[in-house]
Design an enzyme around this catalytic site. Structure first.
Site, PDB file in Angstrom:
ATOM      1  N   GLU A  45       9.322  -3.597  12.807  1.00 25.01           N
ATOM      2  CA  GLU A  45       9.172  -2.578  12.028  1.00 25.01           C
ATOM      3  C   GLU A  45       7.989  -1.908  12.348  1.00 25.01           C
ATOM      4  O   GLU A  45       6.971  -2.562  12.012  1.00 25.01           O
ATOM      5  CB  GLU A  45       9.231  -2.974  10.388  1.00 25.01           C
ATOM      6  CG  GLU A  45       9.232  -1.977   9.362  1.00 25.01           C
ATOM      7  CD  GLU A  45       8.856  -2.591   8.139  1.00 25.01           C
ATOM      8  OE1 GLU A  45       9.550  -2.036   7.192  1.00 25.01           O
ATOM      9  OE2 GLU A  45       8.475  -3.676   7.804  1.00 25.01           O
ATOM     10  N   GLU A 101      -5.189  -3.766  -1.715  1.00 21.50           N
ATOM     11  CA  GLU A 101      -6.586  -3.468  -1.956  1.00 21.50           C
ATOM     12  C   GLU A 101      -6.867  -2.248  -1.116  1.00 21.50           C
ATOM     13  O   GLU A 101      -7.998  -2.066  -0.925  1.00 21.50           O
ATOM     14  CB  GLU A 101      -7.398  -4.627  -1.312  1.00 21.50           C
ATOM     15  CG  GLU A 101      -7.197  -4.974   0.251  1.00 21.50           C
ATOM     16  CD  GLU A 101      -6.173  -5.665   0.670  1.00 21.50           C
ATOM     17  OE1 GLU A 101      -5.988  -6.377   1.629  1.00 21.50           O
ATOM     18  OE2 GLU A 101      -5.210  -5.926  -0.406  1.00 21.50           O
ATOM     19  N   CYS A 138       9.503   1.433   3.480  1.00 18.96           N
ATOM     20  CA  CYS A 138      10.620   0.465   3.945  1.00 18.96           C
ATOM     21  C   CYS A 138      11.932   0.797   3.901  1.00 18.96           C
ATOM     22  O   CYS A 138      12.876   0.118   4.511  1.00 18.96           O
ATOM     23  CB  CYS A 138      10.603  -0.824   2.947  1.00 18.96           C
ATOM     24  SG  CYS A 138      11.074  -0.600   1.069  1.00 18.96           S
ATOM     25  N   PHE A 172       0.562  -1.174   0.042  1.00 18.97           N
ATOM     26  CA  PHE A 172       0.004  -0.142  -0.009  1.00 18.97           C
ATOM     27  C   PHE A 172       0.799   1.408  -0.152  1.00 18.97           C
ATOM     28  O   PHE A 172       0.473   2.210  -0.229  1.00 18.97           O
ATOM     29  CB  PHE A 172      -0.931   0.074   1.388  1.00 18.97           C
ATOM     30  CG  PHE A 172      -0.254   0.249   2.496  1.00 18.97           C
ATOM     31  CD1 PHE A 172       0.312   1.652   2.917  1.00 18.97           C
ATOM     32  CD2 PHE A 172       0.110  -0.768   3.439  1.00 18.97           C
ATOM     33  CE1 PHE A 172       0.618   1.690   4.206  1.00 18.97           C
ATOM     34  CE2 PHE A 172       0.535  -0.527   4.557  1.00 18.97           C
ATOM     35  CZ  PHE A 172       0.932   0.755   5.045  1.00 18.97           C
TER      36      PHE A 172
END
Length: 500
Positions: free
Chosen positions: A383, A177, A282, A150
């Protein structure tokens, strides 16, 4: 009125038939603005079948045809980049300037794909033995799939399918989604550029769609970007089904700041890299390792800058950071801050109570800064994927590098120093796939490859660049021997002398 996002299969919009729909919210308001079709296994099968049929001709198409289409595609993307960015802001929440930057980074890979002719030249050795030549060529795999996250709904898909189709493959994309609209627009523009029907398909869905792709016998390879647990699952499942896999996982990116560093530059970099895109990257810097006696001064400089960041809806040009993608994710990120003090951290900034006037139902969280974080705390080990920066202390350079290398993640890292010798040692000693020297987010340009080490990557190939081309093709070596024309059978005369 709620918008509906359907699949894109065979060059046209195909309505979802599973009866399952997912909500898409505007993160700035919390309102559901869109519903997205969630595919059944049968719908995934239809997308793969479309791609397989298209491969029969696309896989043998000329390089000139493929690159010609990609050049037109690049022009359309450039002309419509503002529209793509608007969709990203509306569904992801990132500020518009950040969304435009995402599109620009995706365009780099389209440009690389436009020059694929150089990447696919192959090799030739002549006269390896008497009248024997050996050629090494690369050929496409067939139908390949991409499963994307996303946080970059346009850029990460563009890291995958432009190279894949340039190499002669056909593609099935399963985007997140949570923000699906950008993927459909990318596919529509590819069709407008002349990409044949079925070469690029977009199927929306959840785990049902993912598993259908991982298990489908006609899918040759799977690319994935997301969290480490899901990357492990993708790699294990797809590999067990005989597929080539590149699965990029999560990260805990460290920034090592040495005592000789320019602390103002380091603080600027830390704030930009930790809080940009609300930390939903990331490659975000989520852990700063301060070496020696500079820790207190560095933390104060970071705090001063962080307090000035303007948080608001992505549509407001004054906003520097937007909301998080969902309310559930906002609450999870907040839990790391509220529990930090009990695990030994000093909470310098607590952004958990933040709200924006007029947008009280948005998925807001402020900037949080945690100092003196221990390596066994949840805030350090996990994370977080939000605007939370942890500062750790190390007595020496060696201690700092050891701390970084002990992390199970190895995506990206950075060092801030004026000492070239220290920087050289760091880039050789640190265990990470991407290293920045006075560069906080060392994302490689398109013609180099992106990827981490350890639990940040599962599979042998990094994404885009040379690794991307190799992932989407397979090598073939051809050995040939032809008799000299002078040795032709009697009765056939090609004009070559027979007494040489």
């Amino acid at each position: 009125m709620t918008k509906t996002v359907n699949h894109w299969i065979g060059g046209k919009t195909v309505e979802g038939t599973s009866g399952n729909w997912g909500p898409v919210t505007d993160p700035a308001t919390g309102a559901v603005t869109t519903r997205v079709a969630l595919a059944s296994a049968d719908e995934v099968d239809a997308a793969v079948a479309s791609a397989k049929a298209a491969y029969a001709t696309w896989g043998t198409s000329s390089l000139a045809q493929r690159t010609g289409i990609l050049f037109k595609y690049r022009a359309l993307l450039d002309a419509r980049r503002g529209e793509i960015a608007d969709l990203i802001t509306a569904e992801h929440g990132k500020v518009h300037s950040d969304a435009l930057g995402e599109v620009a980074r995706g365009l780099e890979i389209v440009e690389l794909a436009c020059g694929i002719t150089v990447q696919l030249k192959g090799e030739l050795s002549t006269q390896v033995s008497n009248r024997v030549d050996v050629a090494a060529i690369r050929q496409p795999l067939g139908v390949v799939a991409g499963i994307t996250p996303f946080n970059f709904p346009a850029m990460v898909p563009m890291w995958m399918f432009p190279l894949a189709v340039a190499c002669g493959n056909t593609f099935v994309l399963k985007p997140s989604e949570k923000d699906p609209s950008a993927a459909n627009l990318l596919a529509e523009l590819a069709s407008e550029a002349g990409l044949p029907d079925g070469v690029l398909n977009v199927v929306h869905g959840d785990k049902v769609a993912v598993d259908a792709l991982l298990e489908h016998p006609d899918v040759a390879a799977v690319s994935f970007v997301g969290s480490t647990p899901i990357a492990k699952y993708i790699h294990t499942t797809a590999s067990a089904n005989g597929k080539r896999v590149q699965a990029l996982g999560g990260a805990k990116n460290h920034m090592l700041v040495l005592p000789d560093a320019d602390l103002d530059a380091a603080a600027d970099a830390a704030v930009s890299a930790a809080y940009g895109s609300a930390g939903e990257r990331c490659m975000a810097i989520s852990a700063v390792v301060a070496v020696g006696a500079i820790g207190d001064e560095l933390v104060e400089k970071i705090r001063e800058r962080a307090e000035k960041i303007k948080i608001g809806p992505g549509t407001d040009p004054a906003s520097e950071m937007g909301p998080l993608i969902t309310a559930a994710h906002r609450d999870k990120v907040a839990s790391y801050v509220t529990g930090a003090a009990a695990q030994g951290a000093e909470v310098v900034l607590d952004g958990t109570g933040y709200s924006v006037d007029g947008y009280e139902n948005g998925h807001w969280i402020g900037l949080s800064l945690l100092d003196k974080v221990s390596t066994d705390s949840d805030a350090y080990r996990d994370e977080i994927f939000g605007p939370v920066l942890c500062v750790l202390r190390a007595d020496t350079y060696e201690d700092g590098v050891r701390l970084i290398n002990d992390s199970p993640f190895g995506n990206g890292t950075a060092i801030f120093t004026r000492d070239g010798g220290a920087a050289r040692r760091f880039q050789l000693e640190v265990q990470a796939g991407m290293v920045g020297v006075n560069v906080p987010i060392p994302v490689p340009v398109g013609y180099h490859s992106f990827g981490g080490w350890k639990d940040s990557l599962f599979g042998d190939h990094h994404i885009y660049g040379n690794d991307g081309v190799h992932f989407y093709t397979r090598g073939k070596v051809v050995t040939t021997r032809w008799p000299d024309p002078s040795e032709a059978p009697v009765g056939v005369d090609l004009g070559f002398p027979r007494n040489h």
